[in-house]
Design an enzyme around this catalytic site. Structure first.
Site, short mmCIF file in Angstrom:
data_model
loop_
_atom_site.label_atom_id
_atom_site.label_comp_id
_atom_site.label_asym_id
_atom_site.label_seq_id
_atom_site.Cartn_x
_atom_site.Cartn_y
_atom_site.Cartn_z
N GLU A 108 -34.02 -29.01 38.92
CA GLU A 108 -32.91 -28.20 39.32
C GLU A 108 -33.16 -26.75 39.64
O GLU A 108 -34.19 -26.35 38.90
CB GLU A 108 -31.46 -28.40 38.43
CG GLU A 108 -30.98 -29.55 38.68
CD GLU A 108 -29.87 -29.90 37.73
OE1 GLU A 108 -29.38 -28.68 37.03
OE2 GLU A 108 -29.19 -30.89 37.68
N CYS A 121 -32.77 -18.77 39.37
CA CYS A 121 -33.14 -19.20 37.93
C CYS A 121 -33.94 -20.39 38.30
O CYS A 121 -33.62 -21.52 38.86
CB CYS A 121 -31.51 -19.66 37.34
SG CYS A 121 -32.03 -20.27 35.77
N CYS A 128 -37.56 -31.15 29.34
CA CYS A 128 -38.00 -30.18 28.59
C CYS A 128 -38.08 -30.95 26.99
O CYS A 128 -37.32 -31.67 26.79
CB CYS A 128 -37.00 -29.21 28.22
SG CYS A 128 -37.48 -27.85 27.35
N CYS A 132 -33.35 -28.52 22.10
CA CYS A 132 -32.47 -27.84 21.54
C CYS A 132 -31.07 -28.41 21.69
O CYS A 132 -30.78 -28.96 22.61
CB CYS A 132 -32.33 -26.42 22.32
SG CYS A 132 -33.90 -25.51 22.29
N CYS A 135 -28.41 -27.68 24.61
CA CYS A 135 -28.90 -27.87 25.95
C CYS A 135 -28.86 -28.88 26.59
O CYS A 135 -29.63 -29.83 26.02
CB CYS A 135 -30.18 -26.77 25.87
SG CYS A 135 -30.77 -26.77 27.74
N1 SAH Z 1 -36.75 -22.91 27.37
C1 SAH Z 1 -36.49 -21.38 27.63
C2 SAH Z 1 -35.90 -21.28 28.94
C3 SAH Z 1 -34.65 -22.00 29.49
S1 SAH Z 1 -32.90 -21.93 28.79
C4 SAH Z 1 -35.70 -20.86 26.50
O1 SAH Z 1 -35.12 -21.60 25.71
O2 SAH Z 1 -35.58 -19.79 26.48
C5 SAH Z 1 -32.41 -20.28 29.23
C6 SAH Z 1 -31.41 -19.80 27.98
O3 SAH Z 1 -30.19 -20.47 28.04
C7 SAH Z 1 -31.98 -19.79 26.60
O4 SAH Z 1 -31.73 -18.79 25.92
C8 SAH Z 1 -31.09 -21.00 26.20
O5 SAH Z 1 -31.08 -21.12 24.68
C9 SAH Z 1 -29.77 -20.88 26.67
N2 SAH Z 1 -29.13 -22.10 26.75
C10 SAH Z 1 -29.33 -23.37 26.56
N3 SAH Z 1 -28.19 -24.06 26.62
C11 SAH Z 1 -27.04 -23.32 26.71
C12 SAH Z 1 -25.64 -23.61 26.91
N4 SAH Z 1 -25.09 -24.74 26.55
N5 SAH Z 1 -24.78 -22.41 26.76
C13 SAH Z 1 -25.46 -21.08 26.82
N6 SAH Z 1 -26.80 -20.80 26.93
C14 SAH Z 1 -27.59 -22.03 26.87
#
Ligand code: SAH
Length: 355
Positions: A108, A121, A128, A132, A135
Site C-alpha cells: 500500500e 507515504c 512488517c 507492534c 499497527c
Molecule cells: N516502521 C516504522 C514506519 C511505519 S509506521 C515505524 O514504526 O516508525 C509510521 C508511524 O505510524 C509510526 O510511528 C507508528 O508507530 C504509527 N502507527 C502505527 N499504528 C498506528 C495506529 N494504529 N494509529 C496511529 N499511529 C500508528
C-alpha cells in the site's frame, strides 16, 4: 511483466544481477553504462533517464526516441512499474493505493494532498516483522523487502494519479525502513536526484534498529529522522513493541543522541497516544525526563483504530493535557491528526490485502 523482475534479489546493483534488476532507481550514470552495455550510444542514457522519471515510461517499448528495432527487442526488460490493483479515496482527499508488484505481491501507498503539498507515504517492505501491537501492518506478518524500484514507483504512481508534483515523502507506510537500509538509501538518492524532491522534504520513520541509526548518520543525508518511541520506559515500550526487547531504550536514546551529534540535525520522536495505556501525565513527565536537553521534537499521534486491536484514542482534552505537560518541561511538541481515516489510509491502518 517479465519473470526476471520477480526473481531478482532485493539488493541493489551487484554485478551478477545488474541485468535483471529493474531500471527504475538507477542514476543517469548507471543508465548510461547500461545502454552502452546494450550497444547503444551514451546519449541514450540521458534519454532513458528522462523517459523513466519525467514521462513515466512503463516499458522500453514506449520510448519513441529509441530505434524501433531496439525498443522491440527490449520491450520485456523490467522497468519496475507496478499496477494499481485498488484505489480508495477519503473525503479529505487522501488516496490509498494497493499496488500489485511484479511477483504478484501487493503493497500500500498513500497520497496526502493539501493546498501547498502533496505528500506520499511510502512503504519499504511487504508486511512488517516488527509486530507492534497497535499497527495493522504488523498483524499481517512479513513477506519481503521492497527493491529500490518498488519504492520509487510508489512516488511516480501518486504523482501521475494526482497529475501534480509530489513535494514531500514520508517513509511511514508498511514496513520497517531500517531493516531494508540499503534499498532505503538507494531510494532516497533516487527520489532526491532523479525524481527531484529535496532531501529536506523526506522523512524516514523507524522503530529503531541497533546500529542502523548510526549507519544513517554516516550517510550524511539532509532528510529528517523520526523515531517511534511510544513510551518513556522499557517495560511499557516492550508491551507495545514486542521486538523492542532486543534494543533497550537507554541504548536507543544513546544512539539517537549520537545521530544528532554526527548530523547536527534535529530528530523527531513519534509517540502514539493510547487511552489508559501511555497517555497519563506521569507518562508525559517520564518522557520529558528521558528527553531532557535533547535537540528533538515530539510528534504525538492519537491512535487510529484498527480492527485487530482494542485500544482507544484519548479524547481531545487528554491529548492537549499530555502536550501541555511536555511543553511545560520545555519539550517541543506537535500533534499529528492523521488524514485518510475512513479510507483506512491513516497511520497504522495499512495492511496487505489479498496476495
Ligand atoms: N516502521 C516504522 C514506519 C511505519 S509506521 C515505524 O514504526 O516508525 C509510521 C508511524 O505510524 C509510526 O510511528 C507508528 O508507530 C504509527 N502507527 C502505527 N499504528 C498506528 C495506529 N494504529 N494509529 C496511529 N499511529 C500508528
Amino acid at each position: 511483466m517479465s519473470p526476471t523482475a520477480a526473481s531478482s534479489t532485493n539488493h541493489h546493483h551487484s554485478a551478477s544481477d545488474a541485468h535483471s534488476i529493474p531500471l527504475l532507481g538507477r542514476s543517469v550514470e548507471e543508465l548510461t553504462a547500461w545502454v552502452q552495455e546494450q550497444g547503444q550510444p551514451a546519449y541514450r542514457g540521458k534519454q532513458l533517464h528522462n523517459w523513466l522519471y519525467q514521462h513515466g515510461a512503463r516499458s522500453l517499448a514506449e520510448i519513441t526516441v529509441f530505434p524501433q528495432q531496439w525498443r522491440h527487442t527490449m520491450a520485456d526488460f523490467p522497468v519496475g512499474r507496478s499496477e494499481i490493483a485498488y484505489r480508495s479515496q477519503a473525503r479529505d482527499g487522501t488516496v490509498k493505493y494497493l499496488l500489485r508488484l511484479a511477483d504478484g505481491m501487493t503493497v500500500e501507498t498513500v497520497g496526502i494532498p493539501t493546498a501547498k503539498r502533496l505528500t506520499v507515504c511510502v512503504s519499504s517492505q511487504v508486511g512488517c516483522p516488527m509486530a507492534c501491537d497497535f499497527c495493522a501492518t504488523g498483524k499481517g506478518g512479513f513477506d519481503r523487502n521492497l527493491m529500490v524500484s518498488e519504492i520509487v514507483d510508489q512516488v511516480l504512481t501518486v504523482q501521475e494519479d494526482f497529475q501534480r508534483r509530489v513535494s514531500h515523502i514520508v517513509f511511514m507506510g508498511m514496513g520497517e525502513p531500517l531493516l531494508n537500509v540499503t534499498n532505503l538509501l538507494g531510494a532516497v538518492r533516487c527520489i532526491n536526484e532523479d525524481v527531484g524532491i529535496g532531501q529536506r522534504c523526506i522523512t524516514v520513520s523507524t522503530v529503531g534498529i541497533r546500529d542502523r541509526i548510526r549507519q544513517l548518520a554516516q550517510f550524511r543525508g539532509q532528510f529528517t529522522l523520526a523515531v517511534s518511541l511510544h513510551a518513556g520506559n522499557q517495560r511499557l515500550r516492550e508491551r507495545l513493541i514486542p521486538t523492542a526487547r532486543n534494543y533497550p531504550l537507554p541504548d536507543l536514546i544513546a544512539e539517537c543522541r549520537e545521530y544528532v551529534q554526527i548530523t547536527g540535525r534535529r530528530l523527531t520522536f513519534e509517540y502514539i497516544l493510547l487511552a489508559g495505556v501511555n497517555d497519563n501525565l506521569e507518562n508525559a513527565a517520564q518522557l520529558a525526563q528521558m528527553l531532557r536537553g535533547f535537540q528533538s521534537h515530539v510528534n504525538l499521534i492519537p491512535y487510529n483504530p484498527i480492527k485487530e486491536a482494542d485500544y482507544q484514542r484519548p479524547d481531545a482534552e487528554r491529548i492537549q493535557a499530555f502536550a501541555d505537560a511536555l511543553e511545560q518541561r520545555h519539550i517541543a511538541v506537535s500533534v499529528r491528526y492523521s488524514r485518510g481515516l475512513e479510507a483506512d489510509a491513516a497511520c497504522g491502518q495499512l495492511r496487505a490485502a489479498a496476495k
